[in-house]
Motif scaffolding. Structure first.
Motif, PDB file in Angstrom:
ATOM      1  N   ASP A  10      -6.789  19.552   3.041  1.00  0.00           N
ATOM      2  CA  ASP A  10      -6.866  20.706   3.940  1.00  0.00           C
ATOM      3  C   ASP A  10      -7.731  20.394   5.153  1.00  0.00           C
ATOM      4  OD1 ASP A  10      -5.284  22.858   2.914  1.00  0.00           O
ATOM      5  OD2 ASP A  10      -6.649  22.986   1.223  1.00  0.00           O
ATOM      6  N   TYR A  67      -3.746  29.600   9.836  1.00  0.00           N
ATOM      7  CA  TYR A  67      -3.612  28.263   9.254  1.00  0.00           C
ATOM      8  C   TYR A  67      -2.784  28.283   7.975  1.00  0.00           C
ATOM      9  CZ  TYR A  67      -4.844  24.203   6.428  1.00  0.00           C
ATOM     10  OH  TYR A  67      -4.780  23.109   5.615  1.00  0.00           O
ATOM     11  N   ASP A  68      -3.015  29.272   7.115  1.00  0.00           N
ATOM     12  CA  ASP A  68      -2.337  29.298   5.814  1.00  0.00           C
ATOM     13  C   ASP A  68      -0.811  29.324   5.962  1.00  0.00           C
ATOM     14  OD1 ASP A  68      -4.739  29.229   4.541  1.00  0.00           O
ATOM     15  OD2 ASP A  68      -4.865  31.405   4.226  1.00  0.00           O
ATOM     16  N   GLU A  69      -0.316  29.930   7.042  1.00  0.00           N
ATOM     17  CA  GLU A  69       1.139  30.025   7.228  1.00  0.00           C
ATOM     18  C   GLU A  69       1.764  28.695   7.605  1.00  0.00           C
ATOM     19  OE1 GLU A  69       2.790  33.014   9.731  1.00  0.00           O
ATOM     20  OE2 GLU A  69       1.445  34.563   8.985  1.00  0.00           O
ATOM     21  N   ARG A  79      -6.327  21.065   8.748  1.00  0.00           N
ATOM     22  CA  ARG A  79      -6.986  22.057   9.592  1.00  0.00           C
ATOM     23  C   ARG A  79      -7.452  21.431  10.913  1.00  0.00           C
ATOM     24  NH1 ARG A  79      -8.685  27.138   9.005  1.00  0.00           N
ATOM     25  NH2 ARG A  79      -8.217  27.198   6.789  1.00  0.00           N
ATOM     26  N   ALA A  84       0.137  25.536   7.046  1.00  0.00           N
ATOM     27  CA  ALA A  84      -0.539  24.408   6.399  1.00  0.00           C
ATOM     28  C   ALA A  84       0.457  23.415   5.812  1.00  0.00           C
ATOM     29  CB  ALA A  84      -1.476  24.926   5.311  1.00  0.00           C
ATOM     30  N   TYR A  94      -4.510  21.464  13.026  1.00  0.00           N
ATOM     31  CA  TYR A  94      -4.232  22.858  13.410  1.00  0.00           C
ATOM     32  C   TYR A  94      -5.108  23.274  14.591  1.00  0.00           C
ATOM     33  CZ  TYR A  94      -4.211  27.966  13.080  1.00  0.00           C
ATOM     34  OH  TYR A  94      -4.126  29.310  13.354  1.00  0.00           O
TER      35      TYR A  94
END
Length: 630
Positions: free
Chosen positions: A253, A367-369, A257, A371, A260
């Protein structure tokens, strides 16, 4: 393989073996003859125009340049056979012959250009200038390298080009399209029509009885060629791509990230935008005085009016932070609350006061969408080197004599066997074969190869590789009616429906031209009428191209019909108009320019063709084939 040969020759024994091998090759040439290999190069010209030769090197250089240009545009490799099939060799030779004809004519006319003029043209060539607009020797050297020319060769080519242009300019100088022609074309383009129409669906054809055996056989016999089975090939495929090797589960992650944060504004949403206004002052004293008035109650707009500034003068637009040229202004404007005014800002064009009138918040995917998507991208990027390593291992296995499937197993990649595929990527049931990397290029390569040919792997866009081997070729053949009976029966029925709808629409058109209304005909058939307006020859009204063409092939108040995928459209023209032609209209001016260009191109082409006829063109086919490498 070449690397292994080089390594093998490093020692004394290796060099001795290679000496023996090369000696055998020399003996083989002596026995079987080396003359035929190089005979094509014995001639010093590919062609001649009026006795002036075109050298093999000139053709080869031009041919390679056009092949490289095509490869850059198509982003795929191009073999000599493919280039020949596309006619690139003919295009190249045609251009060289045309240039040579103009060169001969320029010489016969005594045309010349001084060295100073050529040098001045080179110094002022935009391609050869740096960012400051000055002539760049480095860029000049780069152009020479790319063109494969010396400085003297480049200047000579530039002189020839300029002389050809002189001839062309003298031919077309003052040539303009007749006003009547331009106006006629403009009217043709701007004419518009309105129509009322209805659509006859296939059901309107009525009941269609099944074909008799004789009728179906006759239908099939008349169209046998369309039922021929295409060439099919059985092929084994081995694909190694970063996408297939990627391991997104191994990407952390933290890494995802970081990516991102780097790309989120550009890729995953719109950054914040603000409508900004600014008033720039000649000095800081006046800016501070204006700010004091604003704080005392004078509006921003009143300050602008007092300085004779319009809304346009103070408007910076609806912008992102990066869209504001002056960083100090951007920082100040994006720090303000809505409908507020900044302190005095030291901008690049002087002290300024900023006002923000509207704020559009950033719209960013979290971010979660994204990743999973980012981890996949990172994994693919990391797998690019793995793909290259796997490529080397597979190639080593193939060099050692392993089959493609065996070579794949050495690295844990399974070979895919396709029993039959045609040049369009369809199997024998007419279904597209899915999951092929670089499908278009792969199909082209498969059908350019043959059984037993050891082809090079294709490179994929994601820096992977696809190997293939053709294992069987089924040539095209005629099919019997029994093989395609269902297909032929359906097409026979479709043909009967089309004929019935055509007859029915012809009857309706006749009635419309005799005075019947479209509404009455639609009511009798229980169909809906529709209208379409402002239809031009280039389209409009949501109508199919076939209908638009039929509308303009009909008289200005007539009726007509046209076939469409949904059935058949019957229409009645209700209005026809052509606006007056204004020569000052930008569209008319653009049309005039386009027609002028077409006329001048045709004139120059005809002149060159006549030059070639008068001078005489001789082509050396053997030398041409040798220069092509065919």
């Amino acid at each position: 393989m070449l690397d292994r040969m080089r390594a093998a020759t490093q020692g004394f024994i290796g060099r001795a073996i290679m000496t023996i091998v090369l000696g055998l090759i020399v003996v083989a040439f002596a026995v079987f003859g080396i003359g035929d290999v190089f005979r094509g190069f014995g001639s010093n010209k590919i062609a001649s125009v009026g006795g002036a030769p075109i050298a093999p090197d000139d053709f080869r250089n031009a041919y390679q340049a056009i092949m490289q240009q095509y490869q850059r545009q198509a982003k795929t490799g191009l073999t000599n056979a493919q280039a020949h099939a596309m006619g690139l060799d003919v295009q190249t030779l045609g251009r060289l012959i045309a240039d040579k004809a103009l060169d001969v004519q320029a010489h016969s006319l005594g045309l010349a250009i001084s060295d100073e003029t050529i040098a001045d043209a080179i110094r002022n060539d935009p391609r050869l200038k740096d960012a400051s607009g000055a002539f760049s020797a480095d860029r000049f050297e780069g152009v020479l390298r790319d063109a494969g020319l010396s400085e003297r060769g480049f200047i000579a080519e530039q002189r020839n080009t300029d002389l050809r242009q002189q001839i062309g300019v003298s031919l077309v100088n003052g040539v303009t399209a007749p006003k009547a022609l331009v106006e006629a074309l403009a009217r043709f383009d701007t004419q518009s029509r309105n129509v009322d129409y209805l659509t006859l669906p296939p059901a309107a054809a009525g009941d269609i009885a099944p074909p008799t055996p004789d009728a179906l056989q006759s239908f099939f016999d008349a169209r046998k060629e369309s039922y021929r089975a295409p060439e099919y090939r059985a092929v084994n495929i081995l694909a190694v791509t970063p996408t297939s090797l990627a391991k997104p589960g191994e990407v952390t992650d933290e890494d995802a990230r970081a990516l991102y944060d780097k790309v989120k504004d550009a890729r995953f949403g719109a950054p914040e935008k603000r409508k900004l206004q600014q008033i720039v002052f000649p000095n800081e004293a006046e800016a501070n005085e204006a700010l004091a008035k604003i704080k005392a109650g004078t509006s921003f707009d009143d300050i602008a009016k007092a300085r004779n500034l319009t809304d346009k003068d103070i408007d910076l637009g609806d912008v992102t932070r990066l869209g504001v040229f002056d960083k100090a202004i951007a920082d100040a404007g994006f720090a303000l609350a809505p409908d507020s005014v900044s302190d005095v800002v030291k901008g690049q064009f002087g002290p300024a006061i900023i006002r923000v009138t509207q704020i559009t918040p950033a719209n960013l995917k979290p971010y979660d969408e994204v990743a999973a998507q980012l981890k996949q991208e990172i994994a693919v990027e990391r797998a690019a080197n793995d793909a290259l390593n796997v490529h080397d291992k597979i190639e080593d296995a193939r060099v050692s004599g392993k089959s493609l499937g065996e070579a794949g197993k050495t690295v844990g990649v399974e070979e895919r066997a396709i029993a039959a595929i045609d040049a369009n990527g369809l199997d024998k049931n007419g279904v597209a074969v899915e999951g092929l990397d670089e499908k278009a290029a792969l199909l082209h390569a498969i059908f350019a190869s043959d059984v037993g040919v050891d082809d090079q792997p294709l490179a994929t866009k994601d820096r992977g590789f696809v190997w293939f081997e053709v294992t069987k070729v089924e040539p095209p053949r005629a099919r019997s009616l029994d093989e395609v009976k269902d297909q032929a029966t359906k097409q026979w029925r479709d043909d009967q429906v089309a004929k019935a709808l055509s007859a029915k629409s012809a009857d309706m058109v006749q009635k419309l031209n005799a005075g019947a209304t479209l509404a009455s005909l639609a009511e009798a058939e229980k169909l809906e009428t529709k209208s379409a307006t402002d239809i031009h020859r280039r389209g409009g009204g949501g109508l199919d191209e076939s209908v638009v063409a039929a509308i303009f092939n009909t008289s200005s108040a007539g009726a007509g019909s046209a076939a469409t995928p949904a059935g058949r459209v019957v229409f009645k023209v209700t209005a026809d108009s052509t606006p007056p032609i204004d020569p000052a209209d930008p569209k008319v001016k653009a049309l005039q320019s386009s027609v002028n260009e077409g006329l001048t191109d045709d004139l120059v082409s005809q002149y060159i063709a006549e030059l070639q006829r008068q001078l005489g063109v001789v082509i050396n086919d053997n030398a041409l084939q040798a220069a092509e490498g065919s």
